[in-house]
Design a protein around this motif. Structure first.
Motif, PDB file in Angstrom:
ATOM      1  N   ALA A  87       1.551   1.299  44.690  1.00  0.00           N
ATOM      2  CA  ALA A  87       2.556   0.471  45.365  1.00  0.00           C
ATOM      3  C   ALA A  87       3.967   0.844  44.919  1.00  0.00           C
ATOM      4  N   THR A  88       4.134   1.130  43.628  1.00  0.00           N
ATOM      5  CA  THR A  88       5.450   1.512  43.106  1.00  0.00           C
ATOM      6  C   THR A  88       5.923   2.824  43.721  1.00  0.00           C
ATOM      7  N   ILE A  89       5.010   3.770  43.842  1.00  0.00           N
ATOM      8  CA  ILE A  89       5.360   5.059  44.453  1.00  0.00           C
ATOM      9  C   ILE A  89       5.753   4.863  45.918  1.00  0.00           C
ATOM     10  N   GLY A  90       5.021   4.008  46.612  1.00  0.00           N
ATOM     11  CA  GLY A  90       5.371   3.701  47.996  1.00  0.00           C
ATOM     12  C   GLY A  90       6.733   3.028  48.086  1.00  0.00           C
ATOM     13  N   ILE A 137      10.744  13.487  43.210  1.00  0.00           N
ATOM     14  CA  ILE A 137       9.453  14.028  42.760  1.00  0.00           C
ATOM     15  C   ILE A 137       9.225  13.695  41.289  1.00  0.00           C
ATOM     16  N   VAL A 138      10.257  13.855  40.471  1.00  0.00           N
ATOM     17  CA  VAL A 138      10.148  13.560  39.039  1.00  0.00           C
ATOM     18  C   VAL A 138       9.851  12.069  38.827  1.00  0.00           C
ATOM     19  N   MET A 139      10.538  11.206  39.567  1.00  0.00           N
ATOM     20  CA  MET A 139      10.315   9.766  39.440  1.00  0.00           C
ATOM     21  C   MET A 139       8.879   9.407  39.779  1.00  0.00           C
ATOM     22  N   VAL A 140       8.361   9.972  40.866  1.00  0.00           N
ATOM     23  CA  VAL A 140       6.984   9.692  41.276  1.00  0.00           C
ATOM     24  C   VAL A 140       5.993  10.190  40.231  1.00  0.00           C
ATOM     25  N   GLN A 141       6.227  11.386  39.693  1.00  0.00           N
ATOM     26  CA  GLN A 141       5.332  11.939  38.680  1.00  0.00           C
ATOM     27  C   GLN A 141       5.313  11.071  37.424  1.00  0.00           C
ATOM     28  N   LEU A 142       6.485  10.591  37.019  1.00  0.00           N
ATOM     29  CA  LEU A 142       6.560   9.734  35.833  1.00  0.00           C
ATOM     30  C   LEU A 142       5.816   8.419  36.040  1.00  0.00           C
ATOM     31  N   GLN A 173       3.362   7.825  38.192  1.00  0.00           N
ATOM     32  CA  GLN A 173       1.921   8.083  38.293  1.00  0.00           C
ATOM     33  C   GLN A 173       1.318   8.346  36.915  1.00  0.00           C
ATOM     34  N   SER A 174       2.000   9.135  36.102  1.00  0.00           N
ATOM     35  CA  SER A 174       1.499   9.449  34.755  1.00  0.00           C
ATOM     36  C   SER A 174       1.423   8.197  33.895  1.00  0.00           C
ATOM     37  N   LEU A 175       2.460   7.351  33.980  1.00  0.00           N
ATOM     38  CA  LEU A 175       2.466   6.108  33.209  1.00  0.00           C
ATOM     39  C   LEU A 175       1.349   5.176  33.665  1.00  0.00           C
ATOM     40  N   GLY A 176       1.162   5.060  34.977  1.00  0.00           N
ATOM     41  CA  GLY A 176       0.090   4.217  35.513  1.00  0.00           C
ATOM     42  C   GLY A 176      -1.278   4.699  35.077  1.00  0.00           C
ATOM     43  N   ASN A 177      -1.494   6.015  35.136  1.00  0.00           N
ATOM     44  CA  ASN A 177      -2.772   6.590  34.710  1.00  0.00           C
ATOM     45  C   ASN A 177      -3.029   6.322  33.226  1.00  0.00           C
ATOM     46  N   LEU A 178      -1.978   6.457  32.410  1.00  0.00           N
ATOM     47  CA  LEU A 178      -2.106   6.256  30.965  1.00  0.00           C
ATOM     48  C   LEU A 178      -2.468   4.812  30.644  1.00  0.00           C
TER      49      LEU A 178
END
Length: 219
Positions: free
Chosen positions: A155-158, A199-204, A206-211
């Motif tokens: 949802a945050t990425i969206g 792109i960097v914001m989305v990657q950060l 996603q990585s934080l959410g996965n962690l």
């Protein structure tokens, strides 16, 4: 890449605007979407507080808002936005359509996460004499927490993408910078740096959410 002296202050101001829209929009959307998602699960047929009428009403409302593309929603609710914040321009005004767009999306994601919980967990809670509220708060939500974190990540990425689109109507942020200078003034280097930033914001995120989700699963 060569950037004019005015660019970097504008760039960091745009990042600040984007973060403001995303963070505030996400917090408000969670406060709205999370309860709605829970209500959808507990009031559906066979739910712990079955209420078909309420479920059907909420289900239709969510489907309506999810079927409207954000850019159309942004323009369509301008009178409502003006009513809430007094203007239809700027970052604060953009939060209104961002919340309406994201809150119901979060509700559906939360519903899906909660439906993944083994029904045996609910049966165990009921066998122990737990009230519906206790079942939701102490059994249902904790069991689904890892999945909920991933849902909120999506949802945050969206929301980041939607905030960039809001720039098309002068809402500020990275999207506004890309359109005003990158597109309208044909400055390719500005368009490139804004795309890389998103792109960097989305990657950060996603990585934080996965962690976080991974740590919750381990517990």
């Amino acid at each position: 890449m060569h950037f004019e002296p005015w660019f970097w202050p504008e760039f960091f101001s745009a990042i600040n605007d984007t973060l403001y829209m995303v963070i505030v929009g996400l917090i408000v959307s969670i406060f709205i979407g999370l309860p709605i998602g829970v209500i959808l699960v507990v009031t559906r047929e066979g739910g712990i507080i079955e209420n078909k009428a309420l479920y059907n009403i909420l289900n239709v409302i969510i489907n309506i808002f999810r079927s409207i593309p954000f850019i159309i929603l942004l323009v369509a609710i301008i009178p409502f936005t003006r009513l809430i914040v007094g203007t239809s321009l700027g970052t604060t005004a953009a939060i209104v359509p961002l919340v309406l767009y994201t809150a119901f999306y979060i509700a559906r994601l939360i519903e899906n996460s909660l439906l993944e919980v083994d029904h045996g967990t609910i049966e165990l809670a009921q066998a122990m004499g737990a009230t519906p509220w206790q079942t939701i708060w102490r059994f249902l939500l904790p069991e689904a927490l890892s999945s909920i974190v991933l849902a909120l990540t999506v949802a945050t990425i969206g929301l980041i993408g939607a905030s960039a689109m809001a720039g098309a109507v002068g809402a500020g942020g990275i999207g506004d910078l890309a359109i005003t200078y990158g597109y309208n003034q044909f400055k390719t280097e500005i368009m490139v740096i804004t795309v890389i930033t998103l792109i960097v914001m989305v990657q950060l995120v996603q990585s934080l959410g996965n962690l976080i989700s991974k740590k919750i699963r381990r517990k």
